[in-house]
Every structure is written in structure tokens, then in C-alpha cells.
Design an enzyme around this catalytic site. Structure first.
Site, PDB file in Angstrom:
ATOM      1  N   HIS A 117      24.136   8.599  83.387  1.00 17.79           N
ATOM      2  CA  HIS A 117      24.295   7.370  82.708  1.00 17.79           C
ATOM      3  C   HIS A 117      23.125   6.306  83.227  1.00 17.79           C
ATOM      4  CE1 HIS A 117      26.676   3.669  82.094  1.00 17.79           C
ATOM      5  NE2 HIS A 117      27.007   4.591  80.976  1.00 17.79           N
ATOM      6  N   ASP A 175      21.404  -5.038  71.676  1.00 15.30           N
ATOM      7  CA  ASP A 175      21.995  -3.769  72.476  1.00 15.30           C
ATOM      8  C   ASP A 175      23.247  -3.538  71.952  1.00 15.30           C
ATOM      9  OD1 ASP A 175      22.608  -1.855  74.159  1.00 15.30           O
ATOM     10  OD2 ASP A 175      22.180  -3.125  75.968  1.00 15.30           O
ATOM     11  N   LYS A 225      28.639   4.002  58.056  1.00 17.55           N
ATOM     12  CA  LYS A 225      27.180   3.515  58.803  1.00 17.55           C
ATOM     13  C   LYS A 225      27.123   3.636  60.121  1.00 17.55           C
ATOM     14  CE  LYS A 225      26.856   0.002  55.115  1.00 17.55           C
ATOM     15  NZ  LYS A 225      26.737  -1.510  54.868  1.00 17.55           N
TER      16      LYS A 225
END
Length: 350
Positions: A117, A175, A225
Site C-alpha cells: 500500500h 486524487d 463509468k
């Protein structure tokens, strides 16, 4: 929540990660990323994660002394092997490689293999934007999101980040997870005993839930989407690097003594390869000003340019201190390295 100075929070995180077995240098790099997230109010990628990282480090799942390797595959392409070191460190060093290649070639594509991570991707795209470059970064995560129309997880939250430099310290930034929310946000709500919105997640039967304790999978953003974006990230940051994909990506929590095979992709562009770099940065700043001056909708004070909310929170945090959950702060200040809170656990189990 308690506010503490950036420097104090950084020191507490470094101390805990060093106790777990990470070098002071790498702990400092991880801490910089986590404090970056907390200062912006993205607590799901901040100090909340330290105990998980400490448990993985102490159990051998994170290599405290990785041997990073870079293989140039083409003039503008390289593969960076993270050797299962701390994901934040590997991603940062790989971005430095991408920046160097983009300076040489005008563009760069650097795939990052065998990392864990790596936290908030904004940390890495802004690393390039501060040097006048445009950057796009994306990474895999373990399966915890249902495909559009499905009831069982296949893809991860598969986040995407982008940054473009303006004049001076100006920059626009995105982000985002490709799910409506990152799992860390649901985890944060669970820790606080708060309900979640009905469009964030589903329960064991695949039905929408507002109960953070009942969450068994997350939902893709904007339906089909978001589902398509998950697929794109999985192809570019996984399949393209010869790594496990989709439901085959290793669990973040299942075996903390084993390294992970996550992939990340950094794409970096030098504006000077396409246009006048100074004019480009001027246009970015102009767009920021025009967005800020645009007419707000009813009930909205003003329009923010992309990433401005993060900038405003970060300024407040530097002035007033970073907000940290009291339970997280108590752990950081304790002598406890970890409480076996994560290993072998279902991430959606309480």
C-alpha cells in the site's frame, strides 16, 4: 479529534515505524506521505494506517531493507522493482525515475512492481508537479468493489491521481478512488460509529447499506463509468506489468508475513515537449483563477478549482495543527507496536 503540530505527528509516526523495524530514512518518507494526507483531511490514508503498516513490517510482509531495481525497457519506459519495501518509499523513488526520464525524453512511463500500500497518490503526482511536470499515477488494490450490476467483489478501489503545475506554487490536482469512496473512509466511519451514505457500499447480499459494520463491498463511482475506470487501472497497473489482476490481487490483510504483488504506474509529461512550458503554466493558473471567479450555484459560497479544498485544509493544518483521531493518537503515543488487529482478518469484518 485532537489537533497536533505537523512536526509532532511526523515524529510519532516515525518512532512507531522504527519500533516496528523500518529504517529511520524509510519511516520518514512514509510519515511524510501520511501527514500529507491527514493535513488535507484525508484521514483514511493518514495516521490511521500506521498500526497496519507496523504489523506488516514486524511480521515480515514489508521488507525493511529493499533492493530497488530499475530496468529501462525503452527510451521513455522503465520498470521499477520495489522488492516488497514500503510502498510509499518505492512509489516515491519510482516517481523520481519517471521525472528524470521525462526530462530526457519529454514523456515517461514507469511501472512499479512488487509494492504494498502506497497511500495517497496525490503525494506522488505533486512530487512531479513541483518540478514543473504533469503527472498521472494509478495503482491496483485488492478486490473490494463489485462490478457494475454485480453482487460480489472483483476489482479494487483502483485510485487515479493527476497534477498539473501552474505559475509559482499553483497546481491543479485530482486524487480519487474509482469507487464512490475509498474503503478507508468506510473504515473511518466504522471507527466513529457513524452511518455512511447509501451509495457507498453494499452488504453481504449486494444490497446498498448505510451501516458501516455491514459493508461487504464498495460501489463503483458513476456506475458503469467507474467500473470502466477500475478496469483501465487494473490493466495498466497490473496486467501490463505481469502482475496478478482483478480478483487475483493479494489481500491487504490476509497474510501480513508475505509480500504483496501490487502494481502502480506513473506517467509523467514535460510540457516543454509539447508547448512553451511557461505559457502552459500560465494557462493552468489562468484556469484556476477563472474557476475561482465563476458564478457559484445556489447555496454554494464559491467554486473551488480541482484540488483547492486540499490546499485550504493543508494551510489550516499548518496553522492550527493536524487533526488526528484520539484513538489513533493514543496508539501512536503508546509503546505498543501492534495488537494483531489486522493479520488474517476480513477487511469488512468488524
Amino acid at each position: 479529534m485532537t489537533r497536533i503540530a505537523v512536526e509532532k505527528l511526523t515524529a510519532l509516526i516515525v518512532r512507531k515505524l522504527v519500533l516496528a523495524g523500518l529504517s529511520a530514512e524509510h519511516a520518514g518518507m512514509v510519515a511524510a506521505s501520511l501527514v500529507h494526507a491527514d493535513a488535507r483531511g484525508v484521514h483514511s490514508h493518514g495516521a490511521l494506517r500506521v498500526e497496519y503498516y507496523a504489523e506488516r513490517i514486524s511480521k515480515g510482509g514489508t521488507n525493511p531493507a529493499p533492493r530497488f531495481m530499475v530496468e529501462r525497457r525503452a527510451p521513455a519506459a522503465a520498470v521499477f522493482d520495489g522488492d516488497n519495501g514500503a510502498g510509499h518509499v518505492a512509489a516515491f523513488e519510482a516517481m523520481e525515475v519517471a521525472i528524470e526520464i521525462a526530462r530526457e525524453q519529454g514523456v515517461a512511463a514507469v511501472g512499479v512492481r512488487r509494492i504494498g500500500h502506497s497511500g495517497a497518490l496525490s503525494f506522488f503526482v505533486e512530487q512531479a508537479a513541483r518540478q514543473g511536470l504533469v503527472a498521472l499515477s494509478m495503482c491496483q488494490s485488492d478486490p473490494m468493489a463489485v462490478p457494475y450490476g454485480g453482487a460480489e467483489p472483483y476489482y479494487g478501489t483502483n485510485p487515479i491521481a493527476f497534477a498539473a503545475p501552474g505559475e509559482g506554487d499553483d497546481r491543479m490536482m485530482l486524487d480519487m478512488a474509482t469507487t464512490v469512496q475509498a474503503w478507508g473512509k468506510a473504515l473511518n466511519a466504522r471507527m466513529r460509529g457513524e452511518a455512511i451514505p447509501p451509495d457507498w457500499a453494499v452488504d453481504a447480499s449486494g444490497a446498498p447499506t448505510t451501516d458501516a459494520d455491514a459493508v461487504r463491498a464498495l460501489l463503483p463511482i458513476a456506475g458503469p463509468k467507474g467500473y470502466g475506470l477500475m478496469m483501465m487501472v487494473d490493466v495498466l497497473a497490473g496486467m501490463l506489468l505481469g502482475l496478478p489482476f482483478g480478483k487475483h490481487v493479494s489481500s491487504m490483510y490476509h497474510d501480513l508475513s508475505a509480500g504483496r504483488e501490487l502494481g502502480q504506474l506513473h506517467l509523467v509529461i514535460d510540457p516543454a515537449a509539447f508547448t512553451d512550458a511557461r505559457a502552459f503554466r500560465s494557462r493552468v493558473s489562468q484556469a484556476m483563477r477563472e474557476l475561482s471567479a465563476s458564478t457559484p450555484a445556489a447555496g454554494v459560497e464559491r467554486v473551488l478549482y480541482p484540488g483547492e479544498d486540499c490546499v485550504l485544509r493543508e494551510r489550516e493544518s499548518k496553522r492550527l495543527g493536524v487533526e488526528v483521531d484520539d484513538a489513533v493518537l493514543a496508539y501512536l503515543e503508546s509503546e505498543v507496536i501492534h495488537r494483531n488487529a489486522y493479520a488474517g482478518k476480513d477487511p469488512f469484518a468488524r
